[in-house]
Scaffold this motif. Structure first.
Motif, PDB file in Angstrom:
ATOM      1  N   THR A  40       0.848  -1.190   0.000  1.00  0.00           N
ATOM      2  CA  THR A  40       0.000   0.000   0.000  1.00  0.00           C
ATOM      3  C   THR A  40       0.886   1.242   0.000  1.00  0.00           C
ATOM      4  OG1 THR A  40      -0.130  -0.070   2.419  1.00  0.00           O
ATOM      5  CG2 THR A  40      -1.923  -1.094   1.193  1.00  0.00           C
ATOM      6  N   SER A  41       0.361   2.313  -0.560  1.00  0.00           N
ATOM      7  CA  SER A  41       1.095   3.574  -0.610  1.00  0.00           C
ATOM      8  C   SER A  41       0.881   4.348   0.680  1.00  0.00           C
ATOM      9  CB  SER A  41       0.624   4.402  -1.806  1.00  0.00           C
ATOM     10  OG  SER A  41       1.155   5.714  -1.747  1.00  0.00           O
ATOM     11  N   THR A  42       1.938   4.987   1.170  1.00  0.00           N
ATOM     12  CA  THR A  42       1.834   5.820   2.364  1.00  0.00           C
ATOM     13  C   THR A  42       1.822   7.302   2.009  1.00  0.00           C
ATOM     14  OG1 THR A  42       4.241   5.815   2.643  1.00  0.00           O
ATOM     15  CG2 THR A  42       2.993   4.093   3.781  1.00  0.00           C
ATOM     16  N   THR A  66       7.939  -0.930   6.459  1.00  0.00           N
ATOM     17  CA  THR A  66       7.720   0.412   5.926  1.00  0.00           C
ATOM     18  C   THR A  66       9.020   0.911   5.312  1.00  0.00           C
ATOM     19  OG1 THR A  66       6.070   0.891   7.621  1.00  0.00           O
ATOM     20  CG2 THR A  66       7.031   2.777   6.470  1.00  0.00           C
ATOM     21  N   GLU A 107       7.927   5.423  -0.097  1.00  0.00           N
ATOM     22  CA  GLU A 107       6.586   5.751   0.384  1.00  0.00           C
ATOM     23  C   GLU A 107       5.614   4.585   0.227  1.00  0.00           C
ATOM     24  OE1 GLU A 107       5.863  10.385  -0.041  1.00  0.00           O
ATOM     25  OE2 GLU A 107       6.314   9.528  -1.993  1.00  0.00           O
ATOM     26  N   ARG A 134       4.207   0.750   2.205  1.00  0.00           N
ATOM     27  CA  ARG A 134       4.148  -0.146   3.358  1.00  0.00           C
ATOM     28  C   ARG A 134       3.780  -1.525   2.834  1.00  0.00           C
ATOM     29  NH1 ARG A 134       0.608   2.387   6.168  1.00  0.00           N
ATOM     30  NH2 ARG A 134       2.088   3.527   7.491  1.00  0.00           N
TER      31      ARG A 134
END
Length: 281
Positions: A56-58, A226, A231, A233
């Motif tokens: 997933t993008s942070t 992370t 950027e 996770r």
């Protein structure tokens, strides 16, 4: 025209870079198990594992690398593999592909990292020929060494070596006394989590497992990684089973001349895929 070609090259590099990020998590998993294996006899000789992964993008806006991976359906899938105290083998199965064959394989030891470029090519070729059988006449079979070194891969893609190498993950190999007990967001019920110190890196690696099953032959595992630089996770969950494994370094390797030929094969495959996409639209 030059800008378009540069964009395509960057996209190919991005796919490999993000793929490496997925595999980094599995290396972290092996490192974590290595810490346990020194305390638990059942894991001392090696183990096999199967872990589902999710990226997933942070970032507020999805980063370019994540977007490219999403286009290829590779933000989730499964990683299977086995390890010994000396080396690690992995197979990657993106969920979107639905194939029984791995997209690619990876071999990691303390001395080198090798990527199965031959398997990657065969997988991409099959995705075309399965839908267009006549394409098999035009797209050549793979006839070179299969594995490519991380140095060759970085040179091929025009990226820094650090983008594809895995040996830096050994920074996570620390004694049990250095682990920090944590309670991360997304923790699973019944799991105890520890954060692995990452030396001078910006990685955050948290490993969780149900302590009551620590001495079982098969142990559930949950990993949260992370990577601020990209950027993203990454979460992995699955099981690890103590087993007598034999991880052997691949002998089928690409020479530097093979790498040049691989560039030509890859370009031919990409052009053919573009023609098919245009025809389909």
């Amino acid at each position: 025209m030059a800008a378009s070609k540069k964009k395509r090259t960057g996209a190919r590099a991005a796919v490999v870079v993000v793929l490496c990020l997925v595999l980094v998590c599995v290396v972290a998993a092996a490192v974590a198990l290595g810490l346990v294996s020194r305390r638990v006899k059942s894991f001392a000789g090696g183990a096999s594992f199967s872990l589902d992964y999710q990226i997933t993008s942070t970032a507020a806006e999805e980063p370019a690398l994540y977007k490219v991976l999403a286009q290829f359906g590779g933000t989730s899938g499964r990683v299977d593999g086995q390890y010994t105290p000396e080396a690690l083998q992995l197979e990657l199965y993106p969920q979107a592909s639905g194939s029984s064959q791995p997209l690619t394989r990876l071999y990691i030891s303390k001395d080198e990292t090798l990527y199965d470029a031959g398997q990657l090519y065969r997988t991409l070729r099959s995705s075309i020929t399965d839908n267009y059988p006549l394409a098999g006449v035009l797209i050549p079979e793979w006839n070179m060494g299969s594995y490519i070194s991380q140095t060759q891969l970085a040179s091929l893609l025009g990226v820094e070596l650090s983008a594809v190498e895995m040996q830096d993950m050994t920074n996570l190999t620390l004694g049990l006394g250095a682990l920090q007990k944590v309670t991360p967001a997304g923790a699973l019920d019944g799991y105890t989590y520890y954060q692995l110190p990452a030396g001078e890196t910006d990685l955050t690696c948290i490993v969780g497992l149900p302590l009551k099953e620590l001495f079982s032959g098969t142990t559930p595992l949950h990993i949260l990684l992370t990577i601020p630089e990209h950027e993203v996770r990454i979460s992995l969950s699955g099981t690890v089973t103590a087993a007598e494994t034999a991880v052997v370094a691949p002998t089928s390797r690409m020479s530097d001349a093979d790498v040049d030929n691989f560039v030509q094969l890859r370009q031919a495959l990409e052009k053919f895929a573009e023609v098919l996409q245009k025809a389909a639209s």
